[in-house]
Design a protein around this motif. Structure first.
Motif, PDB file in Angstrom:
ATOM      1  N   ILE A   1      53.253   8.011  28.081  1.00 14.69           N
ATOM      2  CA  ILE A   1      54.291   7.938  29.110  1.00 14.69           C
ATOM      3  C   ILE A   1      53.653   7.402  30.383  1.00 14.69           C
ATOM      4  N   LEU A   2      54.215   6.340  30.913  1.00 14.47           N
ATOM      5  CA  LEU A   2      53.760   5.769  32.170  1.00 14.47           C
ATOM      6  C   LEU A   2      54.570   6.406  33.296  1.00 14.47           C
ATOM      7  N   ALA A   3      53.872   7.114  34.181  1.00 15.12           N
ATOM      8  CA  ALA A   3      54.549   7.793  35.291  1.00 15.12           C
ATOM      9  C   ALA A   3      54.788   6.785  36.415  1.00 15.12           C
TER      10      ALA A   3
ATOM     11  N   HIS B   1      46.572  14.744  29.139  1.00  7.78           N
ATOM     12  CA  HIS B   1      46.992  15.050  27.771  1.00  7.78           C
ATOM     13  C   HIS B   1      47.684  16.410  27.828  1.00  7.78           C
ATOM     14  N   THR B   2      49.006  16.414  27.695  1.00  9.75           N
ATOM     15  CA  THR B   2      49.731  17.684  27.867  1.00  9.75           C
ATOM     16  C   THR B   2      49.573  18.608  26.661  1.00  9.75           C
TER      17      THR B   2
ATOM     18  N   LYS C   1      54.986  17.940  33.530  1.00 12.52           N
ATOM     19  CA  LYS C   1      55.734  19.207  33.448  1.00 12.52           C
ATOM     20  C   LYS C   1      56.906  19.120  32.470  1.00 12.52           C
ATOM     21  N   GLN C   2      57.411  17.906  32.268  1.00 13.21           N
ATOM     22  CA  GLN C   2      58.629  17.729  31.467  1.00 13.21           C
ATOM     23  C   GLN C   2      58.370  17.476  29.980  1.00 13.21           C
ATOM     24  N   TYR C   3      57.089  17.238  29.607  1.00 16.27           N
ATOM     25  CA  TYR C   3      56.814  16.794  28.239  1.00 16.27           C
ATOM     26  C   TYR C   3      55.646  17.545  27.608  1.00 16.27           C
ATOM     27  N   ALA C   4      55.833  17.948  26.342  1.00 21.37           N
ATOM     28  CA  ALA C   4      54.752  18.581  25.578  1.00 21.37           C
ATOM     29  C   ALA C   4      54.092  17.532  24.687  1.00 21.37           C
ATOM     30  N   ASN C   5      52.797  17.694  24.505  1.00 18.44           N
ATOM     31  CA  ASN C   5      52.022  16.847  23.593  1.00 18.44           C
ATOM     32  C   ASN C   5      52.233  15.348  23.806  1.00 18.44           C
TER      33      ASN C   5
ATOM     34  N   CYS D   1      58.706   5.018  30.226  1.00 16.36           N
ATOM     35  CA  CYS D   1      58.482   5.003  31.672  1.00 16.36           C
ATOM     36  C   CYS D   1      59.342   6.086  32.306  1.00 16.36           C
ATOM     37  N   VAL D   2      58.714   6.922  33.118  1.00 19.63           N
ATOM     38  CA  VAL D   2      59.430   7.985  33.803  1.00 19.63           C
ATOM     39  C   VAL D   2      59.066   7.924  35.284  1.00 19.63           C
ATOM     40  N   ALA D   3      60.082   7.921  36.140  1.00 15.61           N
ATOM     41  CA  ALA D   3      59.832   7.872  37.589  1.00 15.61           C
ATOM     42  C   ALA D   3      59.212   9.186  38.042  1.00 15.61           C
TER      43      ALA D   3
END
Length: 197
Positions: free
Chosen positions: A4-6, A109-110, A57-61, A25-27
């Motif tokens: 995921i590209l922040a 790495h979440t 915070k929004q994504y696991a693994n 892509c996530v803002a």
């Protein structure tokens, strides 16, 4: 494992596509205001980390990539010009001088909470530019939302005498060689992933 590209930066997306892997892509949710007297290197590392953390915070693994960049001229941070007048002033100030860019990079790495933050330097030496050249460049490329008032991956290359750094992608906004090394360190080798998985 998905990347995921922040960031919603088109330039950063274009760079990351070179890995030929699927990514989202996530803002990020990030206040980019520098602290009083904050050094450029500290600023880009802090902001790249905050960007990555806000998305993590929004994504696991997942592997989250955050990045931030500033340019420095005469010990002053160069921002985005936003107007033609400011772009002209910026390029006049840069004419014949060397601008130092610093790009912060955070990879998180979440799954295992591993996080690495680094920065990459890159320097740009401008030619001596006439006002006519500056105005023609701004009119053709409209670099009003680019730090330093140029797009180095496009016509901006005509403004320079010399580029100094390990990876031209760093100047565009994402140090891809360093990112590749960090991903491998985290057990995610882009060469060994299936395309678009």
């Amino acid at each position: 494992m998905k990347l995921i590209l922040a960031s919603t930066s088109v330039s950063r997306q274009k760079i990351l596509k070179k890995f030929n892997l699927a990514f989202d892509c996530v803002a990020p949710d990030c206040d980019e205001t520098p602290y009083p007297n904050e050094e450029a290197i500290n600023l880009v590392q802090r902001l790249s980390r905050i960007k990555a953390e806000s998305v993590a915070k929004q994504y696991a693994n997942r592997i989250i990539i955050g990045s931030d960049q500033v340019g420095v001229l005469n010990k002053q941070i160069i921002g985005k010009p936003h107007t033609v007048e400011n772009a002209i002033k910026q390029l006049q100030a840069c004419s014949g001088k060397t601008i130092h860019f610093y790009t912060g990079l955070t990879v998180m790495h979440t799954g295992n909470q591993q996080s690495i933050t680094v920065y990459e330097p890159f320097s740009v030496t401008f030619r001596h530019l006439s006002l006519a050249e500056i105005c023609a460049y701004i009119e053709k490329e409209q670099p009003l939302y680019c730090a330093g008032s140029f797009k180095c991956d496009e016509l901006g290359i005509t403004l320079f005498d010399k580029l100094t750094g390990e990876d031209i992608n760093t100047l565009i906004g994402l140090p891809l060689i360093r990112l590749n090394k960090i991903l491998i360190e985290m057990g995610y080798n882009p060469l060994l992933q299936s395309n678009h998985t």
